[in-house]
Design a protein around this motif. Structure first.
Motif, PDB file in Angstrom:
ATOM      1  N   GLY A  19       0.923  -1.014  -0.323  1.00  0.00           N
ATOM      2  CA  GLY A  19       0.295   0.280   0.261  1.00  0.00           C
ATOM      3  C   GLY A  19       0.282   1.883   0.249  1.00  0.00           C
ATOM      4  N   ILE A  20       2.238   1.045  -0.106  1.00  0.00           N
ATOM      5  CA  ILE A  20       2.814   2.155  -0.545  1.00  0.00           C
ATOM      6  C   ILE A  20       2.348   2.851  -1.486  1.00  0.00           C
ATOM      7  CG2 ILE A  20       5.329   3.132   0.016  1.00  0.00           C
ATOM      8  CD1 ILE A  20       5.930   0.636   1.592  1.00  0.00           C
ATOM      9  N   TYR A  21       2.373   2.481  -2.622  1.00  0.00           N
ATOM     10  CA  TYR A  21       1.747   2.801  -4.085  1.00  0.00           C
ATOM     11  C   TYR A  21       0.352   2.283  -3.696  1.00  0.00           C
ATOM     12  CZ  TYR A  21       6.492   3.954  -4.550  1.00  0.00           C
ATOM     13  OH  TYR A  21       7.310   4.965  -4.396  1.00  0.00           O
ATOM     14  N   ARG A  22      -0.612   3.127  -4.496  1.00  0.00           N
ATOM     15  CA  ARG A  22      -1.816   3.438  -3.954  1.00  0.00           C
ATOM     16  C   ARG A  22      -2.448   3.258  -5.292  1.00  0.00           C
ATOM     17  NH1 ARG A  22      -4.351   1.668   0.368  1.00  0.00           N
ATOM     18  NH2 ARG A  22      -2.934   2.021   2.113  1.00  0.00           N
ATOM     19  N   PRO A  23      -3.000   2.391  -6.089  1.00  0.00           N
ATOM     20  CA  PRO A  23      -4.266   2.600  -7.757  1.00  0.00           C
ATOM     21  C   PRO A  23      -4.114   4.282  -7.828  1.00  0.00           C
ATOM     22  CG  PRO A  23      -5.149   0.523  -6.024  1.00  0.00           C
ATOM     23  CD  PRO A  23      -4.593   1.275  -5.271  1.00  0.00           C
ATOM     24  N   GLY A  24      -3.938   4.545  -8.727  1.00  0.00           N
ATOM     25  CA  GLY A  24      -3.644   5.860  -9.280  1.00  0.00           C
ATOM     26  C   GLY A  24      -2.541   6.307  -8.985  1.00  0.00           C
ATOM     27  N   ASP A  25      -1.615   6.464  -7.785  1.00  0.00           N
ATOM     28  CA  ASP A  25      -0.190   6.542  -8.054  1.00  0.00           C
ATOM     29  C   ASP A  25       0.264   6.567  -9.228  1.00  0.00           C
ATOM     30  OD1 ASP A  25      -1.531   7.072  -5.461  1.00  0.00           O
ATOM     31  OD2 ASP A  25       0.186   5.929  -4.533  1.00  0.00           O
ATOM     32  N   ARG A  26       1.065   7.458  -9.646  1.00  0.00           N
ATOM     33  CA  ARG A  26       1.631   7.840 -10.302  1.00  0.00           C
ATOM     34  C   ARG A  26       3.259   7.613 -10.059  1.00  0.00           C
ATOM     35  NH1 ARG A  26       5.011  12.274 -13.735  1.00  0.00           N
ATOM     36  NH2 ARG A  26       4.428  13.679 -11.498  1.00  0.00           N
ATOM     37  N   LEU A  27       4.344   6.714 -10.493  1.00  0.00           N
ATOM     38  CA  LEU A  27       5.769   5.486 -10.251  1.00  0.00           C
ATOM     39  C   LEU A  27       6.483   6.968 -11.831  1.00  0.00           C
ATOM     40  CD1 LEU A  27       4.696   1.744  -9.930  1.00  0.00           C
ATOM     41  CD2 LEU A  27       4.522   4.161  -8.247  1.00  0.00           C
ATOM     42  N   VAL A  28       7.681   7.090 -11.286  1.00  0.00           N
ATOM     43  CA  VAL A  28       8.298   8.216 -11.517  1.00  0.00           C
ATOM     44  C   VAL A  28       9.411   7.590 -11.017  1.00  0.00           C
ATOM     45  CG1 VAL A  28       9.613  10.354 -11.703  1.00  0.00           C
ATOM     46  CG2 VAL A  28       6.904  10.364 -11.262  1.00  0.00           C
ATOM     47  N   GLU A  29      10.900   7.046 -12.647  1.00  0.00           N
ATOM     48  CA  GLU A  29      11.383   6.521 -12.381  1.00  0.00           C
ATOM     49  C   GLU A  29      13.012   6.679 -12.051  1.00  0.00           C
ATOM     50  OE1 GLU A  29      13.279   5.759 -16.163  1.00  0.00           O
ATOM     51  OE2 GLU A  29      12.061   5.217 -17.411  1.00  0.00           O
ATOM     52  N   SER A  30      13.120   8.395 -11.920  1.00  0.00           N
ATOM     53  CA  SER A  30      14.138   8.798 -11.008  1.00  0.00           C
ATOM     54  C   SER A  30      13.420   9.004  -9.371  1.00  0.00           C
ATOM     55  CB  SER A  30      14.204  10.059 -10.989  1.00  0.00           C
ATOM     56  OG  SER A  30      12.291  10.916 -10.940  1.00  0.00           O
ATOM     57  N   ASP A  31      12.275   9.109  -9.336  1.00  0.00           N
ATOM     58  CA  ASP A  31      11.826   8.879  -7.537  1.00  0.00           C
ATOM     59  C   ASP A  31      12.454   6.954  -7.110  1.00  0.00           C
ATOM     60  OD1 ASP A  31      11.380  10.992  -7.574  1.00  0.00           O
ATOM     61  OD2 ASP A  31       9.205  10.994  -7.686  1.00  0.00           O
ATOM     62  N   LEU A  32      11.683   6.524  -7.815  1.00  0.00           N
ATOM     63  CA  LEU A  32      12.059   4.543  -7.222  1.00  0.00           C
ATOM     64  C   LEU A  32      13.772   4.774  -7.220  1.00  0.00           C
ATOM     65  CD1 LEU A  32       9.115   3.456  -9.828  1.00  0.00           C
ATOM     66  CD2 LEU A  32       9.529   3.680  -7.542  1.00  0.00           C
TER      67      LEU A  32
END
Length: 214
Positions: A19-32
């Motif tokens: 649940g750290i990332y939930r449905p609808g959350d944007r995933l950014v390469e640099s952040d990850l």
């Protein structure tokens, strides 16, 4: 012995599952890459793999955690009930005495988690995974892994519904009783009933008919 290093795919998948990332959350390469301490190339490859598996979706040029609509949710629960029921039936036939003991111990220990939906949800995943492994069928375990990855796309656990955790634990007890009795029909039926009731609870949660404790 050095701990096993998790790859980028596993790290992102676990973050979605927790649940750290939930449905609808944007995933950014640099952040990850910064969060997990890895370079952007394995992150990019992991994101492509997750998109292929429909765990991520496109929103313009961005990748977001996918969500399940009503029909997808219903389809997922149908498949889950059948596969989990099969796993419980096979566990009743093939589980070692030690594996059955572990399942029984899980039920007893999880009584202390009633009232804590997040902890109960983690314990619930461990319980179901143990049944999968106790089926001693690697192909079934692989398919159930895929199903449970998709379960991570639900914003909340059905165990968040008021009173559901205690009822679910009683259902777990019944499943284990069937496995202990080496009764495949009883174990399979109990697990299918458990999944069906979880689906009903989720529909009520989504409709606002029942309150969430989260």
């Amino acid at each position: 012995m050095k701990p096993v290093q998790k790859d980028a795919y596993t790290l992102i998948l676990e973050a979605i599952d927790m649940g750290i990332y939930r449905p609808g959350d944007r995933l950014v390469e640099s952040d990850l890459a910064e969060r997990f301490g890895v370079s952007r190339t394995p992150i990019r490859e992991a994101l492509q793999r997750l998109e292929t598996q429909s765990l991520l979706a496109r929103d313009g040029r961005s990748l977001i955690v996918a969500s399940l609509d009503h029909n997808q949710l219903a389809e997922l629960y149908v498949v889950r009930a059948e596969l989990e029921g099969l796993a419980a039936g096979l566990a009743a036939r093939h589980a070692t005495d030690e594996e059955v003991r572990v399942l029984r111990d899980m039920v007893e220990q999880d009584r202390g988690l009633i009232g804590n939906p997040a902890a109960m949800a983690r314990a619930n995943r461990r319980f179901h995974k143990q049944i999968h492994l106790a089926s001693h069928n690697r192909f079934l375990v692989q398919q159930l892994d895929l199903v449970h990855r998709s379960m991570a796309l639900m914003a909340t656990t059905s165990l968040a519904a008021k009173g559901r955790d205690e009822v679910a634990l009683a259902e777990h007890d019944e499943i284990v009783s069937g496995i202990e009795a080496r009764n495949p029909e009883a174990a399979g039926a109990a697990l299918k009933t458990h999944i069906s009731k979880a689906f009903v609870t989720r529909l009520k949660l989504d409709s606002g008919e029942v309150d969430s404790t989260l």
